[in-house]
Design a protein around this motif. Structure first.
Motif, PDB file in Angstrom:
ATOM      1  N   THR A 122       0.847  -1.192   0.000  1.00  0.00           N
ATOM      2  CA  THR A 122       0.000   0.000   0.000  1.00  0.00           C
ATOM      3  C   THR A 122       0.881   1.241   0.000  1.00  0.00           C
ATOM      4  O   THR A 122       2.097   1.158  -0.193  1.00  0.00           O
ATOM      5  CB  THR A 122      -1.014  -0.039   1.155  1.00  0.00           C
ATOM      6  OG1 THR A 122      -1.900   1.084   1.015  1.00  0.00           O
ATOM      7  CG2 THR A 122      -0.338   0.031   2.517  1.00  0.00           C
ATOM      8  N   ASN A 123       0.254   2.374   0.204  1.00  0.00           N
ATOM      9  CA  ASN A 123       0.967   3.646   0.118  1.00  0.00           C
ATOM     10  C   ASN A 123       2.174   3.682   1.058  1.00  0.00           C
ATOM     11  O   ASN A 123       2.201   3.009   2.075  1.00  0.00           O
ATOM     12  CB  ASN A 123       0.000   4.782   0.449  1.00  0.00           C
ATOM     13  CG  ASN A 123       0.344   6.058  -0.291  1.00  0.00           C
ATOM     14  OD1 ASN A 123       1.455   6.219  -0.767  1.00  0.00           O
ATOM     15  ND2 ASN A 123      -0.604   6.959  -0.378  1.00  0.00           N
ATOM     16  N   GLY A 142       9.745  11.950  -4.505  1.00  0.00           N
ATOM     17  CA  GLY A 142      10.238  11.431  -5.773  1.00  0.00           C
ATOM     18  C   GLY A 142      10.586   9.956  -5.668  1.00  0.00           C
ATOM     19  O   GLY A 142      10.261   9.152  -6.545  1.00  0.00           O
ATOM     20  N   LEU A 143      11.254   9.599  -4.582  1.00  0.00           N
ATOM     21  CA  LEU A 143      11.587   8.187  -4.353  1.00  0.00           C
ATOM     22  C   LEU A 143      10.327   7.338  -4.278  1.00  0.00           C
ATOM     23  O   LEU A 143      10.250   6.254  -4.859  1.00  0.00           O
ATOM     24  CB  LEU A 143      12.352   8.052  -3.030  1.00  0.00           C
ATOM     25  CG  LEU A 143      13.872   8.037  -3.114  1.00  0.00           C
ATOM     26  CD1 LEU A 143      14.467   8.309  -1.744  1.00  0.00           C
ATOM     27  CD2 LEU A 143      14.378   6.705  -3.650  1.00  0.00           C
ATOM     28  N   LYS A 145       7.343   7.956  -5.507  1.00  0.00           N
ATOM     29  CA  LYS A 145       6.712   7.875  -6.822  1.00  0.00           C
ATOM     30  C   LYS A 145       7.436   6.844  -7.693  1.00  0.00           C
ATOM     31  O   LYS A 145       6.803   5.975  -8.320  1.00  0.00           O
ATOM     32  CB  LYS A 145       6.734   9.267  -7.466  1.00  0.00           C
ATOM     33  CG  LYS A 145       6.427   9.340  -8.934  1.00  0.00           C
ATOM     34  CD  LYS A 145       4.984   9.033  -9.268  1.00  0.00           C
ATOM     35  CE  LYS A 145       4.742   9.224 -10.787  1.00  0.00           C
ATOM     36  NZ  LYS A 145       3.710   8.311 -11.284  1.00  0.00           N
ATOM     37  N   ALA A 146       8.765   6.902  -7.712  1.00  0.00           N
ATOM     38  CA  ALA A 146       9.543   5.972  -8.537  1.00  0.00           C
ATOM     39  C   ALA A 146       9.349   4.526  -8.063  1.00  0.00           C
ATOM     40  O   ALA A 146       9.172   3.612  -8.866  1.00  0.00           O
ATOM     41  CB  ALA A 146      11.020   6.362  -8.489  1.00  0.00           C
ATOM     42  N   MET A 148       6.767   3.242  -6.291  1.00  0.00           N
ATOM     43  CA  MET A 148       5.405   2.740  -6.460  1.00  0.00           C
ATOM     44  C   MET A 148       5.031   2.540  -7.934  1.00  0.00           C
ATOM     45  O   MET A 148       4.223   1.675  -8.243  1.00  0.00           O
ATOM     46  CB  MET A 148       4.398   3.649  -5.747  1.00  0.00           C
ATOM     47  CG  MET A 148       4.435   3.515  -4.228  1.00  0.00           C
ATOM     48  SD  MET A 148       4.344   1.804  -3.616  1.00  0.00           S
ATOM     49  CE  MET A 148       2.644   1.386  -3.989  1.00  0.00           C
ATOM     50  N   ASP A 149       5.635   3.315  -8.829  1.00  0.00           N
ATOM     51  CA  ASP A 149       5.417   3.048 -10.253  1.00  0.00           C
ATOM     52  C   ASP A 149       5.889   1.630 -10.583  1.00  0.00           C
ATOM     53  O   ASP A 149       5.225   0.882 -11.284  1.00  0.00           O
ATOM     54  CB  ASP A 149       6.197   4.058 -11.123  1.00  0.00           C
ATOM     55  CG  ASP A 149       5.453   5.377 -11.296  1.00  0.00           C
ATOM     56  OD1 ASP A 149       4.232   5.409 -11.020  1.00  0.00           O
ATOM     57  OD2 ASP A 149       6.096   6.366 -11.682  1.00  0.00           O
ATOM     58  N   TYR A 152       3.723  -1.131  -8.694  1.00  0.00           N
ATOM     59  CA  TYR A 152       2.291  -0.846  -8.750  1.00  0.00           C
ATOM     60  C   TYR A 152       1.406  -2.092  -8.762  1.00  0.00           C
ATOM     61  O   TYR A 152       0.343  -2.125  -8.147  1.00  0.00           O
ATOM     62  CB  TYR A 152       1.981   0.037  -9.976  1.00  0.00           C
ATOM     63  CG  TYR A 152       0.533   0.423 -10.031  1.00  0.00           C
ATOM     64  CD1 TYR A 152       0.019   1.343  -9.114  1.00  0.00           C
ATOM     65  CD2 TYR A 152      -0.340  -0.162 -10.936  1.00  0.00           C
ATOM     66  CE1 TYR A 152      -1.321   1.675  -9.117  1.00  0.00           C
ATOM     67  CE2 TYR A 152      -1.688   0.166 -10.948  1.00  0.00           C
ATOM     68  CZ  TYR A 152      -2.167   1.086 -10.036  1.00  0.00           C
ATOM     69  OH  TYR A 152      -3.498   1.403 -10.024  1.00  0.00           O
ATOM     70  N   PHE A 155       0.102  -3.167  -5.596  1.00  0.00           N
ATOM     71  CA  PHE A 155      -0.929  -2.302  -5.011  1.00  0.00           C
ATOM     72  C   PHE A 155      -2.314  -2.720  -5.513  1.00  0.00           C
ATOM     73  O   PHE A 155      -3.238  -2.885  -4.729  1.00  0.00           O
ATOM     74  CB  PHE A 155      -0.655  -0.833  -5.379  1.00  0.00           C
ATOM     75  CG  PHE A 155      -1.709   0.133  -4.904  1.00  0.00           C
ATOM     76  CD1 PHE A 155      -1.737   0.541  -3.575  1.00  0.00           C
ATOM     77  CD2 PHE A 155      -2.675   0.630  -5.774  1.00  0.00           C
ATOM     78  CE1 PHE A 155      -2.711   1.429  -3.127  1.00  0.00           C
ATOM     79  CE2 PHE A 155      -3.652   1.518  -5.331  1.00  0.00           C
ATOM     80  CZ  PHE A 155      -3.676   1.919  -3.998  1.00  0.00           C
TER      81      PHE A 155
END
Lengths: 357, 82, 410
Positions: A122-123, A142-143, A145-146, A148-149, A152, A155
């Motif tokens: 999760t988040n 930024g970390l 985002k990178a 979790m992309d 993903y 998730f």
């Protein structure tokens, strides 16, 4: 428009006005819940009433317009009620089953991402980073985002033996519960701070600065009316910098991140645990920190392949042994992984019974 | 002791520490209470009244909170002086 | 908007990919706010140079309060005037983060009027964080929010905004009312929250069970973990249902840390006396198992992040306390805890560190809690210990008693 009269010490509004009627009715009388899919769960009351929760990812930094958009959706499908989670997801609370599928359809159409419930990822709990913190040695948003992309699928669909809780701290202050996460990234300084002796005497209290050092590396420098730092003792924690702005510790080429694993906060099966250091240093490579992301994905995959159902990363590693973890994950074991601060006595091995790899 | 007099003592206590030591609330309460023989609660109450009107202010620096005499800049921002 | 358009190739890359993008959020806010626009340019510079440019927090706040606003200034104020001041305002969130659209929209409208339009929903401590405003707006922001029933959260050397898990509002496992306790304590201790009088920060977090969904045990000076004192009730019909999809022996019986569960393929039994209430079986078989009997919490204390002398997890202090409004016992205890900390703590020492320095005994005696085996994983290993005259008198009196009764009492 005139500014209204301020009031002090009113405290937060009472939560009851924000609880949907189905919650008010079933408050403290929930019987069970079921996870329908990673984005949806249903809670069932002893009364038989049902409450569906649809969980949606959030980048934590939200523009007011995005919050308004979330509110509009809540007003359309949830009688206006919504909540947020400790890990910064937003949850839409549906008491009328007929509204569930239309809600999900609209969320999908608007680009909101549903998931994060159950045995997956999760988040990410994280700190402010370069976006807003003075002490940051990396950017947390930024970390995240990178990471979790890349992760993903865990998730929104793919499942793991148990939850994997991720966290990012932009310095060793570790705001948030970063130090007890399954996998956490903690940004580190690696160099002894510089002191601006000229401004020191006007801006800093000597005893405070000396007292701020956990390794007693700081001593007075009476000639300069300032301090000296013993390079052999300094562990670059940055606490002196926090109490005294003329001390600077930022170094773009040396600042980087470390990776710690195996922590947890709940008491299920085993006691809560701190995360432990496995990768001591990776350089900051914005905007996507590819090596950090690859390391985390790799650890998640090794865990997914080897752990038993319900084992958290830390429980799995304790069962197989840390020596086996390092060999399974093919991670170099370095001096940094041997504690030479406060936990050496607890962490050195005191028996000859270990695995060869 | 009259509250106005007590407040003067508190102010003088803070002024004496200015630029030397960052005072926490409890340093002021303890210090003034001992020096003047006034109960700590009274010092606290008098000090809080001063903070409420900007005679003193809470400050923050070096990772900790303190109480100090406000700067002119602060008083101007709060509309307490022109 | 007439703002300068920044070229931001590095952070633009973070708009790609499936995970929601904070850069997209910043750009959304930048359309309406010069401050957010400059924050974008500022962040791109951080990415390009691998360095942050925010200065140490300055002295800003609202009259009478010592917290709730965190001063933030950029070193690059000339280059990015919109972030020269970029202060944070913490709004105390409602218990368990429940809102209505109406309330949240009102928060947004006020924020757009005075600030960058950027938020964190929520910050790590739990506050709804408003990110980026100028000093001259602070009093107006406070007047607008407080007149509508919203107050600032804590910061600095003070009680920090208490927070809690979703609790009885939407969870079958909660052993006390985490929402009510959090609301009640926040109201009771408004003074401690807004006017910093402690040695350092003090966090209170409340979780309804050992799942600890607010990570209380890892990051709160007072971690309140719900628990119970009765048996786990078993619905055998539901156990049968679980058996259809679950290997009960492997997943439940064998994973029980105290090995107090047995299952013969038909019936599940729990030796409740041996159960340590870890929640594993209950969370995996929530339809079949639920606690019964007296409800309350274990109070643990001392956890914190690594600064200064290493991380701590909270220690068990009070093995069981009942938590019912008005929570007088807990409040009295908290006041004693703060008094002891006040007496013994130096600036920037969290209570866990002070307990380590002064000794657990000093702390327990001050707050009136007896030593109990539930507080330790194991007793001390070294023979260096304190004996007070009272201790010795007690040991001698016990022995005198033994002489009279002819029976040893250990």
């Amino acid at each position: 428009m005139a500014i209204p009269q301020r009031k002090t010490d009113v405290g937060p509004p009472h939560y009851k006005q924000f609880l949907p009627p189905v919650i008010q009715k079933n408050y403290g009388k929930w019987k069970y819940h079921e996870v329908i899919n990673p984005g949806t769960m249903v809670h069932v009351g002893e009364s038989g009433d049902k409450l569906w929760t649809v969980r949606v990812a959030s980048p934590r930094i939200l523009a007011t317009d995005t919050i308004r958009e979330q509110c509009d959706i809540a007003e359309k499908y949830c009688d206006g009620y919504l909540r947020y989670t400790t890990r910064n997801n937003v949850e839409f609370l549906v008491s009328d089953e007929k509204k569930l599928e239309p809600l999900k359809k609209e969320l999908t159409a608007k680009g909101f991402k549903m998931g994060g419930i159950g045995y997956g990822i999760t988040n990410v709990v994280h700190t402010q980073g370069w976006v807003h913190c003075h002490g940051a040695c990396t950017d947390a948003s930024g970390l995240v985002k990178a990471m979790m992309d890349e992760l993903y699928e865990y998730f929104d669909s793919k499942r793991l033996p148990n939850k994997v809780r991720l966290a990012v701290a932009c310095c060793v202050n570790m705001c948030g519960a970063v130090h007890c996460s399954d996998i956490a990234v903690v940004a580190v300084h690696t160099k002894v701070p510089q002191i601006n002796h000229e401004t020191f005497k006007n801006m800093c209290e000597l005893p405070t600065v000396i007292g701020s050092c956990p390794t007693r590396a700081i001593s007075p420098d009476p000639a300069k009316k300032s301090i000296k730092i013993n390079a052999e003792k300094c562990m670059y924690c940055g606490n002196c910098f926090t109490v005294c702005p003329p001390i600077s510790i930022k170094d773009p080429e040396r600042d980087g991140v470390a990776i710690v694993v195996g922590g947890k906060i709940n008491s299920l099966r085993t006691n809560p645990k701190f995360s432990k250091l496995v990768i001591p240093y990776i350089s900051n490579v914005p905007p996507r920190w590819p090596k950090v992301v690859a390391a985390i994905k790799h650890i998640v995959e090794v865990y997914a392949k080897n752990a038993k159902k319900h084992e958290r990363i830390g429980e799995w590693i304790e069962r197989i042994g840390w020596e086996r973890f390092f060999s399974l994950a093919n991670i170099d074991f370095t001096f940094q992984s041997i504690d030479d601060f406060t936990f050496m006595r607890d962490t050195m091995r005191t028996a000859s019974t270990f695995k060869w790899s | 002791m009259e509250i106005a007099e007590l407040q003067n003592k508190i102010y003088a206590f803070c002024e004496a520490a200015k630029g030397k030591k960052k005072l926490k609330e409890k340093d002021i309460i303890k210090g003034v209470s001992e020096a003047e023989g006034v109960p700590g609660d009274e010092v606290k109450k008098a000090m809080r009244l001063m903070i409420d009107v900007g005679k003193l202010m809470y400050s923050y620096g070096g990772g900790a909170s303190s109480v100090e005499i406000p700067s002119e800049e602060y008083l101007r921002e709060k509309g307490l002086i022109k | 908007m007439a703002g300068k358009k920044y070229n931001t190739p590095l952070i633009d890359d973070l708009e790609k990919g499936p995970w929601p993008s904070f850069v997209t959020e910043m750009k959304k806010a930048a359309k309406k706010s010069e401050m957010s626009n400059d924050a974008l340019g500022h962040l791109e510079k951080c990415y390009a140079t691998k360095k942050g440019y925010w200065k140490h927090g300055g002295i800003v706040g609202v009259l009478g309060y010592g917290g709730g606003v965190i001063g933030r200034y950029s070193e690059l104020g000339d280059e990015f005037p919109g972030v020269a001041h970029f202060h944070t305002v913490r709004i105390n969130q409602p218990s368990a983060f429940f809102y209505t659209g109406k309330a949240l929209k009102e928060i947004c409208d006020i924020w757009d009027k005075y600030g960058s339009g950027l938020t964190n929903v929520h910050g790590s401590t739990g506050d709804l964080v408003l990110l980026g405003t100028k000093t001259e707006h602070l009093e107006n922001i406070f007047a607008e929010y407080s007149s509508r029933g919203w107050d600032l959260g804590g910061s600095g050397s003070a009680l920090r905004t208490p927070s809690c898990c979703v609790g009885p509002a939407r969870c079958e496992w909660s052993n006390y009312d985490t929402l009510d306790l959090t609301y009640n304590l926040t109201q009771e201790f408004q003074d401690e929250l807004h006017r910093p009088s402690f040695s350092y920060k003090f966090k209170i977090k409340s979780s309804g069970c050992a799942c600890d969904c607010v990570a209380a045990l890892a990051r709160a000076d007072l971690s309140i973990i719900g628990t119970w004192k009765g048996d786990i009730k078993i619905d055998q019909a539901e156990v049968k249902n679980y058996a259809k999809t679950m290997d009960i022996k492997a997943e439940i019986v064998d994973m029980c840390p105290t090995q107090c569960i047995s299952y013969d393929g038909k019936e599940m039994k729990i030796n409740n006396k041996e159960c340590s209430r870890c929640m594993h079986c209950i969370t995996k078989m929530t339809k079949a198992l639920r606690p019964s009997g007296e409800r309350g919490a274990t109070l643990c204390m001392g956890s914190k992040a690594p600064i200064v002398v290493g991380s701590l997890l909270s220690w068990v202090i009070v093995p069981f306390i009942k938590l019912e409004a008005p929570y007088t016992e807990l409040k009295d205890l908290l006041r004693k805890i703060w008094d002891w900390w006040d007496e013994n703590g130096k600036p920037r020492e969290r209570i866990g560190e002070v307990i380590e320095i002064k000794g657990m005994r000093s702390f327990l005696e001050a707050i009136g809690v007896a030593p109990q085996p539930q507080q330790v994983k194991e007793p001390r290993k070294d023979p260096f210990m304190f004996y007070t005259d009272e201790d010795m008198a007690g040991f001698k009196a016990k022995e005198a008693e033994e002489k009279k009764t002819g029976k040893y009492k250990f």
